[in-house]
Design a protein around this motif. Structure first.
Motif, PDB file in Angstrom:
ATOM      1  N   TYR A 169     113.079 -13.634 141.446  1.00 22.67           N
ATOM      2  CA  TYR A 169     112.638 -12.232 141.366  1.00 22.67           C
ATOM      3  C   TYR A 169     113.855 -11.299 141.292  1.00 22.67           C
ATOM      4  O   TYR A 169     113.904 -10.401 140.452  1.00 22.67           O
ATOM      5  CB  TYR A 169     111.779 -11.906 142.595  1.00 22.67           C
ATOM      6  N   PHE A 221     102.366  -6.911 137.932  1.00 22.34           N
ATOM      7  CA  PHE A 221     102.883  -8.041 138.703  1.00 22.34           C
ATOM      8  C   PHE A 221     102.311  -9.341 138.144  1.00 22.34           C
ATOM      9  O   PHE A 221     101.390  -9.322 137.314  1.00 22.34           O
ATOM     10  CB  PHE A 221     102.546  -7.889 140.197  1.00 22.34           C
ATOM     11  N   GLY A 222     102.890 -10.457 138.619  1.00 22.74           N
ATOM     12  CA  GLY A 222     102.369 -11.766 138.211  1.00 22.74           C
ATOM     13  C   GLY A 222     103.048 -12.309 136.970  1.00 22.74           C
ATOM     14  O   GLY A 222     102.568 -13.249 136.347  1.00 22.74           O
ATOM     15  N   GLU A 223     104.228 -11.730 136.620  1.00 24.18           N
ATOM     16  CA  GLU A 223     104.894 -12.187 135.390  1.00 24.18           C
ATOM     17  C   GLU A 223     105.793 -13.390 135.628  1.00 24.18           C
ATOM     18  O   GLU A 223     106.022 -14.186 134.714  1.00 24.18           O
ATOM     19  CB  GLU A 223     105.712 -11.028 134.781  1.00 24.18           C
ATOM     20  N   LEU A 224     106.287 -13.554 136.878  1.00 31.52           N
ATOM     21  CA  LEU A 224     107.321 -14.575 137.085  1.00 31.52           C
ATOM     22  C   LEU A 224     106.819 -15.988 136.807  1.00 31.52           C
ATOM     23  O   LEU A 224     107.463 -16.757 136.094  1.00 31.52           O
ATOM     24  CB  LEU A 224     107.863 -14.496 138.524  1.00 31.52           C
ATOM     25  N   ALA A 225     105.671 -16.328 137.356  1.00 32.10           N
ATOM     26  CA  ALA A 225     105.142 -17.688 137.164  1.00 32.10           C
ATOM     27  C   ALA A 225     104.869 -17.965 135.690  1.00 32.10           C
ATOM     28  O   ALA A 225     105.035 -19.084 135.220  1.00 32.10           O
ATOM     29  CB  ALA A 225     103.871 -17.875 137.984  1.00 32.10           C
ATOM     30  N   PHE A 263     102.944  -7.170 148.566  1.00 28.69           N
ATOM     31  CA  PHE A 263     103.489  -8.482 148.196  1.00 28.69           C
ATOM     32  C   PHE A 263     104.063  -9.151 149.442  1.00 28.69           C
ATOM     33  O   PHE A 263     104.784  -8.508 150.215  1.00 28.69           O
ATOM     34  CB  PHE A 263     104.606  -8.314 147.163  1.00 28.69           C
ATOM     35  N   VAL A 310     107.206  -7.915 151.473  1.00 29.23           N
ATOM     36  CA  VAL A 310     108.482  -7.614 150.826  1.00 29.23           C
ATOM     37  C   VAL A 310     108.402  -6.388 149.920  1.00 29.23           C
ATOM     38  O   VAL A 310     109.423  -5.849 149.496  1.00 29.23           O
ATOM     39  CB  VAL A 310     108.981  -8.813 149.970  1.00 29.23           C
ATOM     40  N   ASN A 311     107.190  -5.965 149.590  1.00 27.55           N
ATOM     41  CA  ASN A 311     107.051  -4.932 148.572  1.00 27.55           C
ATOM     42  C   ASN A 311     105.645  -4.374 148.574  1.00 27.55           C
ATOM     43  O   ASN A 311     104.725  -5.012 149.089  1.00 27.55           O
ATOM     44  CB  ASN A 311     107.225  -5.592 147.199  1.00 27.55           C
ATOM     45  N   ARG A 362     103.664 -19.407 141.802  1.00 30.32           N
ATOM     46  CA  ARG A 362     103.690 -17.978 142.156  1.00 30.32           C
ATOM     47  C   ARG A 362     104.718 -17.750 143.261  1.00 30.32           C
ATOM     48  O   ARG A 362     104.734 -18.472 144.272  1.00 30.32           O
ATOM     49  CB  ARG A 362     102.305 -17.550 142.667  1.00 30.32           C
ATOM     50  N   ALA A 363     105.568 -16.732 143.081  1.00 29.59           N
ATOM     51  CA  ALA A 363     106.665 -16.491 144.013  1.00 29.59           C
ATOM     52  C   ALA A 363     106.244 -15.648 145.213  1.00 29.59           C
ATOM     53  O   ALA A 363     106.989 -15.518 146.176  1.00 29.59           O
ATOM     54  CB  ALA A 363     107.809 -15.795 143.289  1.00 29.59           C
ATOM     55  N   ALA A 364     105.068 -15.045 145.166  1.00 28.33           N
ATOM     56  CA  ALA A 364     104.621 -14.198 146.271  1.00 28.33           C
ATOM     57  C   ALA A 364     103.091 -14.197 146.340  1.00 28.33           C
ATOM     58  O   ALA A 364     102.421 -14.572 145.371  1.00 28.33           O
ATOM     59  CB  ALA A 364     105.138 -12.775 146.061  1.00 28.33           C
ATOM     60  N   VAL A 372     106.182 -12.664 150.827  1.00 32.43           N
ATOM     61  CA  VAL A 372     106.874 -13.927 150.557  1.00 32.43           C
ATOM     62  C   VAL A 372     106.995 -14.633 151.893  1.00 32.43           C
ATOM     63  O   VAL A 372     107.541 -14.068 152.850  1.00 32.43           O
ATOM     64  CB  VAL A 372     108.270 -13.682 149.919  1.00 32.43           C
TER      65      VAL A 372
HETATM   66  N1  LIG Z   1     110.031  -9.685 146.346  1.00 33.33           N
HETATM   67  C1  LIG Z   1     109.247 -10.357 145.468  1.00 33.33           C
HETATM   68  N2  LIG Z   1     109.441 -11.682 145.273  1.00 33.33           N
HETATM   69  C2  LIG Z   1     108.670 -12.353 144.416  1.00 33.33           C
HETATM   70  N3  LIG Z   1     107.661 -11.801 143.694  1.00 33.33           N
HETATM   71  C3  LIG Z   1     107.428 -10.496 143.837  1.00 33.33           C
HETATM   72  C4  LIG Z   1     108.202  -9.718 144.731  1.00 33.33           C
HETATM   73  N4  LIG Z   1     107.757  -8.447 144.658  1.00 33.33           N
HETATM   74  C5  LIG Z   1     106.763  -8.427 143.754  1.00 33.33           C
HETATM   75  N5  LIG Z   1     106.554  -9.656 143.259  1.00 33.33           N
HETATM   76  C6  LIG Z   1     105.526  -9.999 142.254  1.00 33.33           C
HETATM   77  O1  LIG Z   1     104.579 -10.878 142.864  1.00 33.33           O
HETATM   78  C7  LIG Z   1     104.187 -11.802 141.886  1.00 33.33           C
HETATM   79  C8  LIG Z   1     103.567 -13.081 142.378  1.00 33.33           C
HETATM   80  O2  LIG Z   1     103.284 -13.899 141.269  1.00 33.33           O
HETATM   81  P1  LIG Z   1     104.479 -14.251 140.264  1.00 33.33           P
HETATM   82  O3  LIG Z   1     105.439 -15.128 140.951  1.00 33.33           O
HETATM   83  O4  LIG Z   1     103.896 -14.720 138.980  1.00 33.33           O
HETATM   84  O5  LIG Z   1     105.189 -12.830 139.980  1.00 33.33           O
HETATM   85  C9  LIG Z   1     105.486 -12.108 141.159  1.00 33.33           C
HETATM   86  C10 LIG Z   1     106.063 -10.714 141.004  1.00 33.33           C
HETATM   87  O6  LIG Z   1     105.496 -10.078 139.901  1.00 33.33           O
END
Ligand SMILES: Nc1ncnc2c1ncn2[C@@H]1O[C@@H]2COP(=O)(O)O[C@H]2[C@H]1O
Ligand SMILES: Nc1ncnc2c1ncn2[C@@H]1O[C@@H]2COP(=O)(O)O[C@H]2[C@H]1O
Length: 416
Positions: A309, A247-251, A231, A238-239, A258-260, A233
């Motif tokens: 996140y 992953f991919g749940e935040l958006a 991952f 970062v990870n 998408r945060a990353a 950013v």
């Molecule tokens: N440090 C981090 N900051 C943001 N997203 C992260 C991070 N580590 C893992 N992720 C995952 O990366 C995904 C990118 O797409 P999303 O923003 O939908 O959801 C994010 C998280 O699931």
């Protein structure tokens, strides 16, 4: 008349009771309304996905509603609507298809009795020998209302899972083994779990490919069956994670970009779940804590520096406790185990020989001094009103507060 609940109703009530025990809601009615709406939507989604299968067996799951009948219609369309309403119940004893309903839908003849009003009790004087009434919940078409939760999905009255495809026995077995124990699935009842699994789409990606790009719109949520991903950013790694992770749940949760950026670091086998199914089924169960604590964490001044996140991970680790007026939450001299965020209420902070030295209220925090400095509790904290707190254990405190720890250190009330 002896009133006994069917096994099905008892199971449903037990589920509900467990949810209440876990969430300890301050507004029970709102919580209950949200909860049952969600159950209703899940159940309907499950049925909708299987509609073609039932139609092939001449079972109409979604008869036209009374609403549509009350609208002016041509004679022809009226008769069409009526005939579809007069469907044969899959619950009639002799119906050969009744055993296709599982969990909450199949009933043996004895259980069915409990669901049925006796002929005399039927509101419109049902005739003897006519089709027995359906259980209350049968009309899969009925409307559900929108919940009041901030992150709760929009109303999906017309929603049908687009990507539903029954998995083969072999695939089910494999999925159950590889991702079935993932935390995402633990909280789902068997219907929802089956719906989610059947909505998963298999995606193979090559080593080095970009699966998600930071800033893009969210479309899918991913679970990793095989392979590893990194991952980034703003181009900084970062990870990283591997099999069994997701992953991919935040958006999808926050309707945000998408945060990353996510890049495969080996050939990967992923399972993708579309946005709507994710929001509909997983958001309210597997990510319930994030829903519950979102407002609190966003409004806590001390957590201002956390990213979405960070806040999401923190919410996953929180628990709720309620204290009554006069109850001691922390005792001076004890060992520190938890950090507390006040959702609402009021507490007094007092010290032996000094009396009350501080008063804290909504969105304040306490219990950090012992954890930051590895000291015994420096004061006693007592609720003066009914107080709801979110608690974070010692290890979560050390792992999950990130930059907020510096703010806590800076504000340490014992520094002076
Ligand atoms: N440090 C981090 N900051 C943001 N997203 C992260 C991070 N580590 C893992 N992720 C995952 O990366 C995904 C990118 O797409 P999303 O923003 O939908 O959801 C994010 C998280 O699931
Ligand atoms: N003046 C104060 N001195 C000590 N503790 C305080 C004071 N004001 C608030 N507190 C809180 O009371 C808590 C008692 O437990 P801790 O020592 O872990 O952390 C302490 C602080 O969070």
């Amino acid at each position: 008349m002896v009133f006994s609940l069917s096994k099905e109703s008892q199971a449903e009530l037990q589920l509900f009771q467990n949810e209440i025990a876990a969430a300890n809601p301050s507004d029970l009615l709102q919580f209950s309304a949200n909860y049952f709406n969600q159950r209703l939507e899940q159940q309907r989604a499950f049925l909708k996905a299987r509609e073609p299968e039932f139609r092939a067996k001449n079972i109409v799951l979604f008869p036209e509603t009374d609403e549509s009948l009350s609208r002016p219609q041509s004679a022809q369309s009226q008769s069409r609507s009526r005939s579809s309403v007069m469907f044969k119940s899959p619950f009639v004893n002799e119906d050969p298809h009744s055993n296709v309903f599982k969990n909450g839908f199949d009933m043996d003849p004895h259980e069915q009795d409990a669901h049925q009003l006796s002929q005399d009790e039927q509101p419109h004087g049902g005739e003897k020998g006519s089709t027995p009434p359906l259980p209350m919940h049968f009309n899969a078409q009925r409307r559900t209302s929108v919940s009041g939760e901030t992150l709760q999905p929009n109303n999906f009255d017309d929603w049908t899972p687009d990507h539903y495809k029954e998995k083969s026995e072999q695939q089910l077995e494999r999925l159950e083994k590889s991702i079935g124990n993932n935390f995402l699935f633990n909280k789902l009842d068997s219907d929802s779990k089956r719906l989610v699994i059947n909505c998963l789409e298999e995606k193979s990606v090559r080593n080095g490919s970009t699966i998600i790009k930071q800033g893009d719109q969210g479309d899918y949520f991913y679970v990793v069956e095989q392979g590893t991903v990194d991952f980034y950013v703003n181009d900084n790694k970062v990870n990283s994670s591997g099999p069994g992770s997701s992953f991919g749940e935040l958006a999808l949760m926050y309707n945000s970009p998408r945060a990353a950026t996510v890049v495969a670091t080996s050939d990967c086998l992923l399972w993708a779940l579309d946005r709507l199914t994710f929001r509909k089924i997983l958001l309210g169960s597997s990510f319930k804590k994030r829903l519950m604590y979102d407002d609190l964490l966003k409004t806590m001044p001390v957590l201002k520096s956390l990213t979405t996140y960070d806040r999401a991970k923190l919410a996953d680790a929180l628990d709720t406790k309620i204290y009554q007026p006069g109850e001691t939450i922390i005792r001076e001299g004890d060992q520190g185990e938890n950090f507390y965020l006040i959702e609402y209420g009021a507490v007094d902070v007092s010290k032996e020989g000094q009396g009350v030295i501080n008063k804290l209220k909504d969105h304040d925090y306490f219990g950090e001094v012992a954890l930051l400095n590895d000291l015994p509790r420096q004061a006693t904290v007592t609720a003066t009103k009914r107080t709801k707190v979110a608690t974070l254990g010692k290890s979560g405190f050390q792992r999950l507060l990130g930059p907020a720890v510096d703010v806590l250190k800076l504000n340490d009330p014992t520094r002076h």
